[in-house]
Design a protein around this motif. Structure first.
Motif, PDB file in Angstrom:
ATOM      1  N   GLU A  39       0.876  -1.222  -0.113  1.00  0.00           N
ATOM      2  CA  GLU A  39      -0.049   0.079   0.141  1.00  0.00           C
ATOM      3  C   GLU A  39       0.936   1.232   0.041  1.00  0.00           C
ATOM      4  O   GLU A  39       0.597   2.065  -0.621  1.00  0.00           O
ATOM      5  CB  GLU A  39      -0.972  -0.021   1.392  1.00  0.00           C
ATOM      6  N   GLN A  40       1.925   1.396   0.936  1.00  0.00           N
ATOM      7  CA  GLN A  40       2.988   2.563   0.933  1.00  0.00           C
ATOM      8  C   GLN A  40       3.745   2.713  -0.592  1.00  0.00           C
ATOM      9  O   GLN A  40       3.614   3.957  -0.785  1.00  0.00           O
ATOM     10  CB  GLN A  40       4.035   1.965   1.872  1.00  0.00           C
ATOM     11  N   MET A  41       3.902   1.419  -1.160  1.00  0.00           N
ATOM     12  CA  MET A  41       4.525   1.638  -2.660  1.00  0.00           C
ATOM     13  C   MET A  41       3.441   2.455  -3.545  1.00  0.00           C
ATOM     14  O   MET A  41       3.874   3.374  -4.119  1.00  0.00           O
ATOM     15  CB  MET A  41       4.904   0.294  -2.891  1.00  0.00           C
ATOM     16  N   LEU A  42       2.232   1.896  -3.618  1.00  0.00           N
ATOM     17  CA  LEU A  42       1.238   2.567  -4.301  1.00  0.00           C
ATOM     18  C   LEU A  42       1.071   4.043  -3.846  1.00  0.00           C
ATOM     19  O   LEU A  42       0.872   5.152  -4.857  1.00  0.00           O
ATOM     20  CB  LEU A  42      -0.363   1.985  -4.176  1.00  0.00           C
ATOM     21  N   ASN A  43       0.796   4.412  -2.512  1.00  0.00           N
ATOM     22  CA  ASN A  43       0.967   5.781  -2.150  1.00  0.00           C
ATOM     23  C   ASN A  43       2.154   6.624  -2.639  1.00  0.00           C
ATOM     24  O   ASN A  43       1.722   7.619  -2.650  1.00  0.00           O
ATOM     25  CB  ASN A  43       0.610   5.790  -0.518  1.00  0.00           C
ATOM     26  N   ARG A  44       3.376   5.916  -2.547  1.00  0.00           N
ATOM     27  CA  ARG A  44       4.410   6.870  -2.872  1.00  0.00           C
ATOM     28  C   ARG A  44       4.302   7.021  -4.313  1.00  0.00           C
ATOM     29  O   ARG A  44       4.688   8.231  -4.861  1.00  0.00           O
ATOM     30  CB  ARG A  44       5.673   6.042  -2.634  1.00  0.00           C
ATOM     31  N   GLU A  45       3.624   6.442  -5.094  1.00  0.00           N
ATOM     32  CA  GLU A  45       3.382   6.490  -6.776  1.00  0.00           C
ATOM     33  C   GLU A  45       2.271   7.424  -6.870  1.00  0.00           C
ATOM     34  O   GLU A  45       1.845   7.614  -7.988  1.00  0.00           O
ATOM     35  CB  GLU A  45       3.102   5.205  -7.380  1.00  0.00           C
ATOM     36  N   GLY A  46       1.500   7.936  -5.776  1.00  0.00           N
ATOM     37  CA  GLY A  46       0.530   8.893  -6.009  1.00  0.00           C
ATOM     38  C   GLY A  46      -0.983   8.251  -5.889  1.00  0.00           C
ATOM     39  O   GLY A  46      -1.909   8.956  -5.990  1.00  0.00           O
ATOM     40  N   TYR A  47      -1.069   7.122  -5.886  1.00  0.00           N
ATOM     41  CA  TYR A  47      -2.375   6.180  -5.812  1.00  0.00           C
ATOM     42  C   TYR A  47      -2.939   6.608  -4.620  1.00  0.00           C
ATOM     43  O   TYR A  47      -2.304   6.606  -3.502  1.00  0.00           O
ATOM     44  CB  TYR A  47      -2.092   4.813  -6.246  1.00  0.00           C
ATOM     45  N   ARG A  48      -4.288   6.345  -4.473  1.00  0.00           N
ATOM     46  CA  ARG A  48      -4.946   6.658  -3.127  1.00  0.00           C
ATOM     47  C   ARG A  48      -5.880   5.437  -3.069  1.00  0.00           C
ATOM     48  O   ARG A  48      -6.536   4.877  -3.915  1.00  0.00           O
ATOM     49  CB  ARG A  48      -6.031   7.817  -3.415  1.00  0.00           C
ATOM     50  N   VAL A  49      -5.658   4.767  -1.785  1.00  0.00           N
ATOM     51  CA  VAL A  49      -6.478   3.582  -1.275  1.00  0.00           C
ATOM     52  C   VAL A  49      -7.639   3.925  -0.669  1.00  0.00           C
ATOM     53  O   VAL A  49      -7.188   4.501   0.401  1.00  0.00           O
ATOM     54  CB  VAL A  49      -5.396   2.691  -0.493  1.00  0.00           C
ATOM     55  N   HIS A  67     -11.993 -11.755  -2.433  1.00  0.00           N
ATOM     56  CA  HIS A  67     -12.064 -10.356  -2.387  1.00  0.00           C
ATOM     57  C   HIS A  67     -10.784 -10.064  -2.874  1.00  0.00           C
ATOM     58  O   HIS A  67      -9.796 -10.561  -3.072  1.00  0.00           O
ATOM     59  CB  HIS A  67     -12.085  -9.987  -0.821  1.00  0.00           C
ATOM     60  N   VAL A  68     -10.806  -8.790  -3.371  1.00  0.00           N
ATOM     61  CA  VAL A  68      -9.702  -8.444  -3.866  1.00  0.00           C
ATOM     62  C   VAL A  68      -8.729  -7.750  -2.671  1.00  0.00           C
ATOM     63  O   VAL A  68      -9.300  -7.534  -1.556  1.00  0.00           O
ATOM     64  CB  VAL A  68     -10.000  -6.934  -4.600  1.00  0.00           C
ATOM     65  N   ASP A  69      -7.463  -7.818  -2.780  1.00  0.00           N
ATOM     66  CA  ASP A  69      -6.406  -7.451  -1.690  1.00  0.00           C
ATOM     67  C   ASP A  69      -6.598  -6.182  -1.556  1.00  0.00           C
ATOM     68  O   ASP A  69      -6.405  -5.542  -0.322  1.00  0.00           O
ATOM     69  CB  ASP A  69      -5.117  -7.836  -2.193  1.00  0.00           C
ATOM     70  N   ASP A  70      -7.041  -5.224  -2.687  1.00  0.00           N
ATOM     71  CA  ASP A  70      -6.977  -3.748  -2.346  1.00  0.00           C
ATOM     72  C   ASP A  70      -7.767  -3.149  -3.568  1.00  0.00           C
ATOM     73  O   ASP A  70      -7.851  -3.797  -4.862  1.00  0.00           O
ATOM     74  CB  ASP A  70      -5.559  -3.286  -2.220  1.00  0.00           C
ATOM     75  N   LEU A  71      -7.739  -2.001  -3.791  1.00  0.00           N
ATOM     76  CA  LEU A  71      -7.985  -1.088  -5.172  1.00  0.00           C
ATOM     77  C   LEU A  71      -7.484   0.036  -4.800  1.00  0.00           C
ATOM     78  O   LEU A  71      -7.480   0.999  -3.440  1.00  0.00           O
ATOM     79  CB  LEU A  71      -9.565  -0.919  -4.884  1.00  0.00           C
ATOM     80  N   ALA A  72      -6.766   0.730  -5.673  1.00  0.00           N
ATOM     81  CA  ALA A  72      -5.964   1.968  -5.578  1.00  0.00           C
ATOM     82  C   ALA A  72      -6.573   2.916  -6.972  1.00  0.00           C
ATOM     83  O   ALA A  72      -6.496   2.305  -7.893  1.00  0.00           O
ATOM     84  CB  ALA A  72      -4.861   1.972  -5.666  1.00  0.00           C
ATOM     85  N   VAL A  73      -6.619   4.077  -6.638  1.00  0.00           N
ATOM     86  CA  VAL A  73      -7.028   5.036  -7.817  1.00  0.00           C
ATOM     87  C   VAL A  73      -5.854   5.931  -7.925  1.00  0.00           C
ATOM     88  O   VAL A  73      -5.451   6.531  -6.950  1.00  0.00           O
ATOM     89  CB  VAL A  73      -8.393   5.842  -7.502  1.00  0.00           C
ATOM     90  N   SER A  74      -5.636   6.221  -9.289  1.00  0.00           N
ATOM     91  CA  SER A  74      -4.536   7.229  -9.653  1.00  0.00           C
ATOM     92  C   SER A  74      -5.154   8.692  -9.232  1.00  0.00           C
ATOM     93  O   SER A  74      -6.238   9.014  -9.069  1.00  0.00           O
ATOM     94  CB  SER A  74      -4.227   7.241 -11.001  1.00  0.00           C
ATOM     95  N   ARG A  76      -5.507  11.427 -11.133  1.00  0.00           N
ATOM     96  CA  ARG A  76      -6.446  12.196 -12.017  1.00  0.00           C
ATOM     97  C   ARG A  76      -7.634  11.238 -12.024  1.00  0.00           C
ATOM     98  O   ARG A  76      -8.414  11.442 -12.753  1.00  0.00           O
ATOM     99  CB  ARG A  76      -5.618  12.229 -13.223  1.00  0.00           C
ATOM    100  N   GLY A  77      -7.594   9.960 -11.384  1.00  0.00           N
ATOM    101  CA  GLY A  77      -8.742   9.082 -11.573  1.00  0.00           C
ATOM    102  C   GLY A  77      -8.707   8.304 -12.976  1.00  0.00           C
ATOM    103  O   GLY A  77      -9.777   7.864 -13.189  1.00  0.00           O
ATOM    104  N   ASP A  78      -7.720   8.476 -13.765  1.00  0.00           N
ATOM    105  CA  ASP A  78      -7.528   7.803 -15.086  1.00  0.00           C
ATOM    106  C   ASP A  78      -6.928   6.421 -15.061  1.00  0.00           C
ATOM    107  O   ASP A  78      -7.002   5.663 -16.289  1.00  0.00           O
ATOM    108  CB  ASP A  78      -6.787   8.750 -15.983  1.00  0.00           C
ATOM    109  N   GLU A  79      -6.821   5.829 -13.706  1.00  0.00           N
ATOM    110  CA  GLU A  79      -6.346   4.366 -13.698  1.00  0.00           C
ATOM    111  C   GLU A  79      -6.747   3.912 -12.075  1.00  0.00           C
ATOM    112  O   GLU A  79      -6.599   4.504 -11.187  1.00  0.00           O
ATOM    113  CB  GLU A  79      -5.005   4.453 -13.927  1.00  0.00           C
ATOM    114  N   VAL A  80      -7.340   2.553 -12.301  1.00  0.00           N
ATOM    115  CA  VAL A  80      -7.622   1.903 -11.181  1.00  0.00           C
ATOM    116  C   VAL A  80      -6.815   0.716 -11.176  1.00  0.00           C
ATOM    117  O   VAL A  80      -6.747  -0.147 -12.187  1.00  0.00           O
ATOM    118  CB  VAL A  80      -9.231   1.509 -11.095  1.00  0.00           C
ATOM    119  N   VAL A  81      -5.998   0.323  -9.970  1.00  0.00           N
ATOM    120  CA  VAL A  81      -5.188  -0.486  -9.909  1.00  0.00           C
ATOM    121  C   VAL A  81      -6.035  -1.629  -8.669  1.00  0.00           C
ATOM    122  O   VAL A  81      -6.284  -1.476  -7.974  1.00  0.00           O
ATOM    123  CB  VAL A  81      -3.932  -0.370  -9.273  1.00  0.00           C
TER     124      VAL A  81
END
Length: 185
Positions: A39-49, A67-74, A76-81
């Motif tokens: 999660e911290q890696m995604l946060n450092r890349e700017g994604y919001r969990v 279940h999904v392990d997580d969901l993260a949004v870029s 600008r909202g142009d990508e969901v991981v």
């Protein structure tokens, strides 16, 4: 048991139970360390969990199977991981496949588009999130927001790596089923 008193047998059973429950605690700790590191890696890349998807500390279990392990949004909202997290000794095994009950597709490995879409359909948090964020869901449906699944491994503190990344478009079947799930809320 011959030659062992009831008291000794009880003590042995209690020791076995303590060791067994301790092992699951260690496993959960390793899972949580992986979840947090990733999660911290995604946060450092700017994604919001979103809050509903944040990892929870032990002894509380993670979201579990289906279940999904997580969901993260870029930003600008142009990508969901949709990430798949592997912590501790758990490693990504692309040869291990899982049934896709919701999607009705052939079995697939973790970190694949079909696996991610199936788990998104099973996890009640995902349609709830899209229900509460209808602009994002519309953007996913019409292709303005891309989907991606990443597999992360965290074998120890500070050692998180991305081992697989796959971008994908939602299938028409996935969209129809997610629409149905959202409408049911």
């Amino acid at each position: 048991m011959s030659g062992v008193s009831d008291r000794e047998l009880d003590a042995l059973e209690q020791a076995a139970e303590t060791a067994s429950s301790g092992r699951s605690g260690v496993t959960r700790l390793a899972e949580y360390a992986g979840e947090r590191g990733e999660e911290q890696m995604l946060n450092r890349e700017g994604y919001r969990v979103p809050d509903a998807f944040h990892s929870v500390p032990p002894p509380v279990r993670g979201p579990g199977p289906g279940h999904v392990d997580d969901l993260a949004v870029s930003p600008r909202g142009d990508e969901v991981v949709i990430p798949e997290y592997k912590g501790g000794t758990a490693a990504y095994d692309p040869s291990k496949t899982y049934a896709l009950d919701e999607l009705g597709a052939p079995p697939a490995a973790q970190g694949t588009p079909d696996y991610a879409m199936d788990r998104m359909l099973q996890d009640e948090r995902v349609p709830r999130y899209f229900h509460d964020n209808p602009g994002l869901w519309e953007s996913v449906k019409d292709g303005r927001t891309s989907l991606r699944t990443d597999v992360f491994e965290t074998p120890g503190p500070g050692r998180t790596s991305r081992v697989r990344t796959t971008g994908f478009s939602p299938s028409p079947d996935f969209i129809a089923k997610m629409e149905q799930n959202i409408a049911g809320l």
